[in-house]
Scaffold this motif. Sequence first.
Motif, PDB file in Angstrom:
ATOM      1  N   ARG A   1      35.645   8.575  13.624  1.00 48.15           N
ATOM      2  CA  ARG A   1      36.573   8.923  14.426  1.00 48.15           C
ATOM      3  C   ARG A   1      35.804  10.057  15.797  1.00 48.15           C
ATOM      4  O   ARG A   1      36.410   9.890  16.754  1.00 48.15           O
ATOM      5  CB  ARG A   1      37.640   9.567  13.820  1.00 48.15           C
ATOM      6  N   ALA A   2      35.105  10.991  15.136  1.00 51.87           N
ATOM      7  CA  ALA A   2      34.503  12.044  15.845  1.00 51.87           C
ATOM      8  C   ALA A   2      33.475  11.622  16.822  1.00 51.87           C
ATOM      9  O   ALA A   2      33.025  12.064  17.982  1.00 51.87           O
ATOM     10  CB  ALA A   2      34.065  13.121  15.090  1.00 51.87           C
ATOM     11  N   LEU A   3      32.839  10.295  16.711  1.00 58.75           N
ATOM     12  CA  LEU A   3      31.853  10.047  17.350  1.00 58.75           C
ATOM     13  C   LEU A   3      32.384   8.983  18.404  1.00 58.75           C
ATOM     14  O   LEU A   3      33.315   8.082  18.369  1.00 58.75           O
ATOM     15  CB  LEU A   3      31.225   8.900  16.460  1.00 58.75           C
ATOM     16  N   ARG A   4      32.018   9.363  19.668  1.00 55.92           N
ATOM     17  CA  ARG A   4      32.657   8.821  20.970  1.00 55.92           C
ATOM     18  C   ARG A   4      32.183   7.431  20.971  1.00 55.92           C
ATOM     19  O   ARG A   4      31.080   7.089  20.555  1.00 55.92           O
ATOM     20  CB  ARG A   4      32.200   9.493  22.274  1.00 55.92           C
ATOM     21  N   PRO A   5      32.896   6.561  21.690  1.00 59.56           N
ATOM     22  CA  PRO A   5      32.410   4.967  21.897  1.00 59.56           C
ATOM     23  C   PRO A   5      31.043   5.097  22.796  1.00 59.56           C
ATOM     24  O   PRO A   5      31.012   6.075  23.723  1.00 59.56           O
ATOM     25  CB  PRO A   5      33.415   4.507  22.830  1.00 59.56           C
ATOM     26  N   GLY A   6      29.978   4.461  22.409  1.00 56.17           N
ATOM     27  CA  GLY A   6      28.623   4.614  22.885  1.00 56.17           C
ATOM     28  C   GLY A   6      28.017   5.591  22.161  1.00 56.17           C
ATOM     29  O   GLY A   6      26.639   5.659  22.514  1.00 56.17           O
ATOM     30  N   GLY A   7      28.272   6.243  21.450  1.00 52.44           N
ATOM     31  CA  GLY A   7      27.565   7.397  20.571  1.00 52.44           C
ATOM     32  C   GLY A   7      26.915   6.875  19.623  1.00 52.44           C
ATOM     33  O   GLY A   7      26.843   5.764  19.082  1.00 52.44           O
ATOM     34  N   VAL A   8      25.958   7.651  19.236  1.00 49.90           N
ATOM     35  CA  VAL A   8      24.847   7.363  18.169  1.00 49.90           C
ATOM     36  C   VAL A   8      25.001   8.215  16.997  1.00 49.90           C
ATOM     37  O   VAL A   8      25.253   9.664  16.928  1.00 49.90           O
ATOM     38  CB  VAL A   8      23.221   7.488  18.882  1.00 49.90           C
ATOM     39  N   LEU A   9      24.893   7.485  15.853  1.00 46.58           N
ATOM     40  CA  LEU A   9      24.925   8.076  14.497  1.00 46.58           C
ATOM     41  C   LEU A   9      23.332   7.927  13.900  1.00 46.58           C
ATOM     42  O   LEU A   9      22.757   6.933  14.153  1.00 46.58           O
ATOM     43  CB  LEU A   9      25.935   7.413  13.599  1.00 46.58           C
ATOM     44  N   VAL A  10      22.972   8.993  13.498  1.00 48.12           N
ATOM     45  CA  VAL A  10      21.439   9.071  12.825  1.00 48.12           C
ATOM     46  C   VAL A  10      21.662   9.407  11.350  1.00 48.12           C
ATOM     47  O   VAL A  10      22.277  10.623  11.197  1.00 48.12           O
ATOM     48  CB  VAL A  10      20.450   9.719  13.642  1.00 48.12           C
ATOM     49  N   VAL A  11      21.140   8.766  10.367  1.00 49.48           N
ATOM     50  CA  VAL A  11      21.319   9.140   9.074  1.00 49.48           C
ATOM     51  C   VAL A  11      19.659   9.345   8.429  1.00 49.48           C
ATOM     52  O   VAL A  11      19.237   8.178   8.361  1.00 49.48           O
ATOM     53  CB  VAL A  11      22.006   8.187   8.200  1.00 49.48           C
ATOM     54  N   ASP A  12      19.472  10.471   8.082  1.00 46.13           N
ATOM     55  CA  ASP A  12      18.103  10.763   7.334  1.00 46.13           C
ATOM     56  C   ASP A  12      18.163  10.335   6.325  1.00 46.13           C
ATOM     57  O   ASP A  12      19.101  10.101   5.383  1.00 46.13           O
ATOM     58  CB  ASP A  12      17.748  12.254   7.313  1.00 46.13           C
ATOM     59  N   ASN A  13      16.820  10.054   5.513  1.00 48.89           N
ATOM     60  CA  ASN A  13      16.600   9.747   4.142  1.00 48.89           C
ATOM     61  C   ASN A  13      17.029   8.242   3.868  1.00 48.89           C
ATOM     62  O   ASN A  13      17.371   7.936   2.755  1.00 48.89           O
ATOM     63  CB  ASN A  13      17.165  10.549   3.107  1.00 48.89           C
ATOM     64  N   ALA A  14      17.192   7.548   4.867  1.00 53.54           N
ATOM     65  CA  ALA A  14      17.747   6.069   4.741  1.00 53.54           C
ATOM     66  C   ALA A  14      16.750   5.020   3.990  1.00 53.54           C
ATOM     67  O   ALA A  14      17.172   4.000   3.276  1.00 53.54           O
ATOM     68  CB  ALA A  14      18.108   5.438   6.025  1.00 53.54           C
TER      69      ALA A  14
END
Length: 194
Positions: free
Chosen positions: A143-156
């Motif tokens: 919800r907090a990530l805007r449309p077009g926004g990027v999520l990066v998850v470490d240790n994947a």
Amino acid sequence: MDAIEHLLAELEDFGAANDARHDARAKRMLNITRDTGQLLAVLVQAGAARRVLEIGTSNGYSTLWLARAARALGGRVTTLEYAADKHALALANFARAGLQDSVQAVLAEAGGVLAETPDGAYDLVFLDSERSQYLAWWPHIARALRPGGVLVVDNATSHYGEMAAFLEGIDADPRYTSCLVPVGKGEFIAVKSA
């Protein structure tokens, strides 16, 4: 070498030495790798991410990469940490780097902060915290990530088993385009559809 580069190198040595001395997760810095920091800076710049959220500050090493890139765009990083000793280390490092005005460091449990975060508040979210909480936090992060926004998850890749349901859920969601990048300990990157 500028002051921030010098501090980054110092924190790399400090983190490695500290983590070699301690087995307990709470005592370790668990910093990202330098190439992960470089990737984060590129993603901030490429996506013109002026509003960045980091979940898991530790001593601020990764925050420095994010904040330096965001500052160049006139942006700012909000970073969440629940360990008071690490929060204090991070604050000192932000001041040493001259980036304190580009960082809002919050000492709090991430779930409570996320629950109160407005929709579309962030352009980029970097997740490097308590992996067991990711599924519970996900509705708020999404919800907090805007449309077009990027999520990066470490240790994947290094801790894939601990996050498999979380990562596979995002990967299967048609609202996200995602990939796994073999940088550092593995970076899962997902872009939210516009």
